[in-house]
Design a protein around this motif. Structure first.
Motif, short mmCIF file in Angstrom:
data_model
loop_
_atom_site.label_atom_id
_atom_site.label_comp_id
_atom_site.label_asym_id
_atom_site.label_seq_id
_atom_site.Cartn_x
_atom_site.Cartn_y
_atom_site.Cartn_z
N PRO A 21 0.90 -1.30 -0.05
CA PRO A 21 0.12 -0.04 -0.16
C PRO A 21 0.85 1.38 0.00
N GLU A 22 2.06 1.26 0.40
CA GLU A 22 2.89 2.47 0.30
C GLU A 22 3.03 3.05 -0.97
N PHE A 23 3.09 2.15 -2.08
CA PHE A 23 3.17 2.91 -3.27
C PHE A 23 2.10 3.52 -3.64
N ARG A 24 0.63 3.02 -3.50
CA ARG A 24 -0.51 3.64 -3.87
C ARG A 24 -0.36 5.04 -2.76
N GLN A 25 -0.32 4.94 -1.68
CA GLN A 25 -0.29 6.30 -0.76
C GLN A 25 0.59 7.30 -0.89
N ARG A 26 1.82 6.75 -1.56
CA ARG A 26 2.87 7.89 -2.16
C ARG A 26 2.45 8.34 -3.27
N TYR A 27 1.79 7.68 -4.21
CA TYR A 27 1.25 7.92 -5.78
C TYR A 27 -0.02 8.88 -5.39
N GLU A 28 -0.82 8.77 -4.62
CA GLU A 28 -1.82 9.60 -4.42
C GLU A 28 -1.44 11.33 -3.70
N LYS A 29 -0.25 11.14 -3.04
CA LYS A 29 0.53 12.30 -2.52
C LYS A 29 1.16 12.89 -3.37
N THR A 30 1.69 12.48 -4.56
CA THR A 30 2.34 12.73 -5.67
C THR A 30 1.95 14.09 -6.57
N SER A 31 2.35 14.99 -6.62
CA SER A 31 1.85 15.77 -7.87
C SER A 31 3.09 16.73 -8.38
#
Length: 161
Positions: A21-31
Motif C-alpha cells: 500500500p505504500e506505493f499507492r499512498q505515495r502516488y496519491e500524494k504525488t503531484s
C-alpha cells in the motif's frame, strides 16, 4: 539496448496491484510542479520508459509515482515497470550495476536516450560531499519527499525535455 525490455512489463496501475500500500499512498500524494507539467506537455515525440523496481524498495516508492504523473500529462510517454528480480543482467548491462530504481528512456525509434539510477545526480553529488554520518540523513529526507524537485528535474532530463 534491446527494445524487448518492454515485453512482460506492467503499467503503473497494474504494478500498484502487485506491491504494498505504500506505493499507492505515495502516488496519491504525488503531484508535479506546474513548471514540470508545462515542460512535460511540450514533449512532441514518443518516449518509452522502462523502470526496474521492487515493492520493498523505498527509493522506488519515492521515484516511480513521479514518472507516472508525467505519463498522465502526455500521451507521448509510455511507461513500463519490470521487477528487478530475474532482470539483473539487463540492469548491469544498462547501468553497470544491479541497483533500483533504474529507469531507462528510449526515443521513438528505440534509440537509448538516458538512464536514471537510484537517486538524482544532484543528490548523489551531495552524498559524495557529505560526511558519512550525514549520508543516511540525506537518504531519509529523499524518501520523505524533501528532494522531490530533484526527482522531477532528473526525470525531465531522462525524457530529454
Amino acid at each position: 539496448m534491446d527494445m524487448g525490455l518492454f515485453e512482460g512489463g506492467a503499467t503503473f496501475p497494474e504494478y500498484l496491484k502487485q506491491v504494498g500500500p505504500e506505493f499507492r499512498q505515495r502516488y496519491e500524494k504525488t503531484s508535479l510542479s506546474e513548471e514540470a507539467k508545462v515542460k512535460v506537455r511540450t514533449l512532441g515525440s514518443m518516449r518509452k520508459v522502462v523502470a526496474f523496481s521492487e515493492g520493498y524498495c523505498p527509493d522506488c516508492v519515492a521515484v516511480l509515482p513521479f514518472m507516472e504523473r508525467m505519463r498522465e500529462e502526455n500521451q507521448n510517454i509510455s511507461f513500463t515497470i519490470k521487477h528487478k528480480t530475474g532482470n539483473e543482467e539487463a540492469l548491469v548491462e544498462a547501468a553497470g550495476e544491479s541497483r533500483i530504481p533504474l529507469l531507462m528512456s528510449f526515443g521513438k525509434d528505440g534509440e537509448p536516450l538516458s538512464v536514471f539510477l537510484e537517486f538524482p545526480e544532484k543528490l548523489k553529488d551531495e552524498m559524495r560531499r557529505a560526511a558519512v554520518e550525514d549520508k543516511k540523513d540525506l537518504v531519509v529526507k529523499f524518501r520523505e519527499g524533501a528532494y522531490n524537485n530533484m526527482i522531477e528535474e532528473a526525470l525531465l532530463d531522462l525524457l530529454k525535455i
